[in-house]
Design a protein around this motif. Structure first.
Motif, mmCIF file in Angstrom:
data_model
loop_
_atom_site.group_PDB
_atom_site.id
_atom_site.type_symbol
_atom_site.label_atom_id
_atom_site.label_comp_id
_atom_site.label_asym_id
_atom_site.label_seq_id
_atom_site.Cartn_x
_atom_site.Cartn_y
_atom_site.Cartn_z
ATOM 1 N N TRP A 72 -90.835 -12.562 -69.827
ATOM 2 C CA TRP A 72 -91.239 -11.987 -71.272
ATOM 3 C C TRP A 72 -90.782 -12.457 -71.664
ATOM 4 N N ALA A 73 -89.120 -12.543 -71.528
ATOM 5 C CA ALA A 73 -87.962 -13.212 -72.233
ATOM 6 C C ALA A 73 -88.396 -13.858 -73.548
ATOM 7 N N VAL A 74 -88.827 -14.871 -72.997
ATOM 8 C CA VAL A 74 -88.936 -16.239 -73.661
ATOM 9 C C VAL A 74 -89.526 -16.337 -74.694
ATOM 10 N N GLY A 75 -89.060 -16.875 -76.365
ATOM 11 C CA GLY A 75 -89.302 -16.534 -77.087
ATOM 12 C C GLY A 75 -88.523 -15.166 -78.006
ATOM 13 N N GLN A 76 -87.398 -14.280 -77.128
ATOM 14 C CA GLN A 76 -87.126 -13.402 -78.032
ATOM 15 C C GLN A 76 -85.636 -13.931 -78.104
ATOM 16 N N LEU A 77 -85.276 -13.524 -79.241
ATOM 17 C CA LEU A 77 -83.911 -13.060 -79.396
ATOM 18 C C LEU A 77 -83.074 -12.627 -78.064
ATOM 19 N N ALA A 78 -82.028 -13.764 -78.206
ATOM 20 C CA ALA A 78 -81.239 -13.027 -76.917
ATOM 21 C C ALA A 78 -80.096 -11.890 -77.554
ATOM 22 N N ASP A 79 -79.408 -11.220 -77.111
ATOM 23 C CA ASP A 79 -78.659 -10.708 -76.637
ATOM 24 C C ASP A 79 -78.471 -9.795 -76.058
ATOM 25 N N ALA A 80 -77.437 -9.040 -75.894
ATOM 26 C CA ALA A 80 -76.363 -8.432 -74.893
ATOM 27 C C ALA A 80 -77.423 -7.490 -73.976
ATOM 28 N N ASN A 90 -80.834 -18.525 -81.214
ATOM 29 C CA ASN A 90 -80.833 -17.328 -80.317
ATOM 30 C C ASN A 90 -81.844 -17.308 -79.373
ATOM 31 N N ARG A 91 -83.296 -18.218 -79.917
ATOM 32 C CA ARG A 91 -84.047 -16.884 -79.155
ATOM 33 C C ARG A 91 -84.030 -17.434 -77.668
ATOM 34 N N VAL A 92 -85.148 -17.800 -76.561
ATOM 35 C CA VAL A 92 -85.086 -17.658 -75.330
ATOM 36 C C VAL A 92 -85.798 -19.000 -75.210
#
Length: 101
Positions: free
Chosen positions: A44-52, A93-95
Protein backbone atom coordinates in the motif's frame (compact mmCIF):
# COMPACT_ATOMS: atom_id res chain seq x y z
CA UNK A 1 63.96 -33.54 52.84
CA UNK A 2 61.73 -36.52 53.35
CA UNK A 3 60.35 -38.03 50.07
CA UNK A 4 56.75 -37.83 51.36
CA UNK A 5 57.05 -34.07 51.74
CA UNK A 6 57.85 -33.63 48.04
CA UNK A 7 55.36 -36.19 46.75
CA UNK A 8 52.42 -35.15 48.92
CA UNK A 9 51.80 -31.74 47.26
CA UNK A 10 52.00 -33.41 43.86
CA UNK A 11 49.47 -36.09 44.86
CA UNK A 12 47.08 -33.46 46.25
CA UNK A 13 47.30 -31.49 43.02
CA UNK A 14 46.78 -34.62 40.96
CA UNK A 15 43.76 -35.66 43.03
CA UNK A 16 42.22 -32.22 42.66
CA UNK A 17 42.61 -32.31 38.89
CA UNK A 18 41.52 -35.89 38.33
CA UNK A 19 38.09 -35.65 39.95
CA UNK A 20 36.10 -32.98 38.10
CA UNK A 21 32.75 -31.94 39.48
CA UNK A 22 29.82 -33.58 37.71
CA UNK A 23 28.43 -31.45 34.94
CA UNK A 24 25.15 -29.77 35.62
CA UNK A 25 22.73 -30.46 32.80
CA UNK A 26 22.07 -27.21 30.99
CA UNK A 27 18.49 -26.28 30.42
CA UNK A 28 17.87 -25.45 26.78
CA UNK A 29 17.85 -21.73 26.15
CA UNK A 30 14.96 -20.71 23.96
CA UNK A 31 15.94 -19.00 20.75
CA UNK A 32 15.24 -15.29 20.81
CA UNK A 33 12.21 -14.15 18.91
CA UNK A 34 13.30 -12.53 15.68
CA UNK A 35 11.32 -10.31 13.45
CA UNK A 36 10.85 -11.47 9.89
CA UNK A 37 9.97 -8.89 7.30
CA UNK A 38 6.93 -9.44 5.09
CA UNK A 39 6.80 -6.82 2.34
CA UNK A 40 3.43 -8.12 1.08
CA UNK A 41 1.84 -6.26 3.99
CA UNK A 42 3.21 -2.87 2.88
CA UNK A 43 2.54 -2.73 -0.83
CA UNK A 44 0.00 0.00 0.00
CA UNK A 45 3.03 2.32 0.46
CA UNK A 46 3.96 2.20 -3.24
CA UNK A 47 3.18 5.57 -4.82
CA UNK A 48 3.08 7.47 -1.51
CA UNK A 49 5.51 10.17 -0.42
CA UNK A 50 8.14 8.71 1.85
CA UNK A 51 8.71 10.34 5.23
CA UNK A 52 9.48 9.21 8.77
CA UNK A 53 5.82 8.57 9.57
CA UNK A 54 5.29 6.40 6.49
CA UNK A 55 8.49 4.48 7.21
CA UNK A 56 7.38 3.80 10.80
CA UNK A 57 3.92 2.63 9.69
CA UNK A 58 5.41 0.41 6.98
CA UNK A 59 7.94 -1.09 9.38
CA UNK A 60 5.23 -1.94 11.87
CA UNK A 61 2.95 -3.38 9.19
CA UNK A 62 5.73 -5.52 7.71
CA UNK A 63 6.83 -6.90 11.08
CA UNK A 64 10.43 -5.99 10.30
CA UNK A 65 13.05 -5.23 12.91
CA UNK A 66 14.53 -2.34 10.93
CA UNK A 67 13.54 -0.25 7.94
CA UNK A 68 15.17 2.26 5.64
CA UNK A 69 14.41 4.51 2.71
CA UNK A 70 16.64 4.04 -0.33
CA UNK A 71 16.97 7.17 -2.44
CA UNK A 72 18.27 7.23 -6.03
CA UNK A 73 22.04 6.90 -6.02
CA UNK A 74 22.26 6.11 -2.31
CA UNK A 75 25.08 3.84 -1.24
CA UNK A 76 23.80 0.70 0.45
CA UNK A 77 25.41 -2.39 1.88
CA UNK A 78 24.98 -5.57 -0.12
CA UNK A 79 24.27 -7.97 2.76
CA UNK A 80 20.83 -9.52 2.81
CA UNK A 81 18.95 -8.94 6.05
CA UNK A 82 15.63 -10.80 6.27
CA UNK A 83 14.63 -8.55 9.19
CA UNK A 84 14.89 -5.26 7.26
CA UNK A 85 12.28 -3.44 5.16
CA UNK A 86 13.50 -1.32 2.26
CA UNK A 87 11.41 1.42 0.71
CA UNK A 88 12.95 2.42 -2.61
CA UNK A 89 11.95 5.92 -3.67
CA UNK A 90 12.24 7.90 -6.92
CA UNK A 91 13.68 11.39 -7.39
CA UNK A 92 10.39 12.90 -6.15
CA UNK A 93 10.57 10.80 -2.95
CA UNK A 94 7.66 8.58 -3.95
CA UNK A 95 7.90 4.92 -3.02
CA UNK A 96 8.63 2.79 -6.10
CA UNK A 97 9.06 -0.52 -4.32
CA UNK A 98 8.80 -2.10 -0.89
CA UNK A 99 10.87 -5.21 -0.30
CA UNK A 100 12.74 -7.04 2.41
CA UNK A 101 16.44 -7.63 2.46
Amino acid sequence: MHPCKTVLPFLLLLAACSNPAPATPASPTPAPETAVCNADHVQWAVGQLADAALLARAQKASGSETARILTPGSVVTMEYNHQRLNLKVDKDNRVEAAYCG
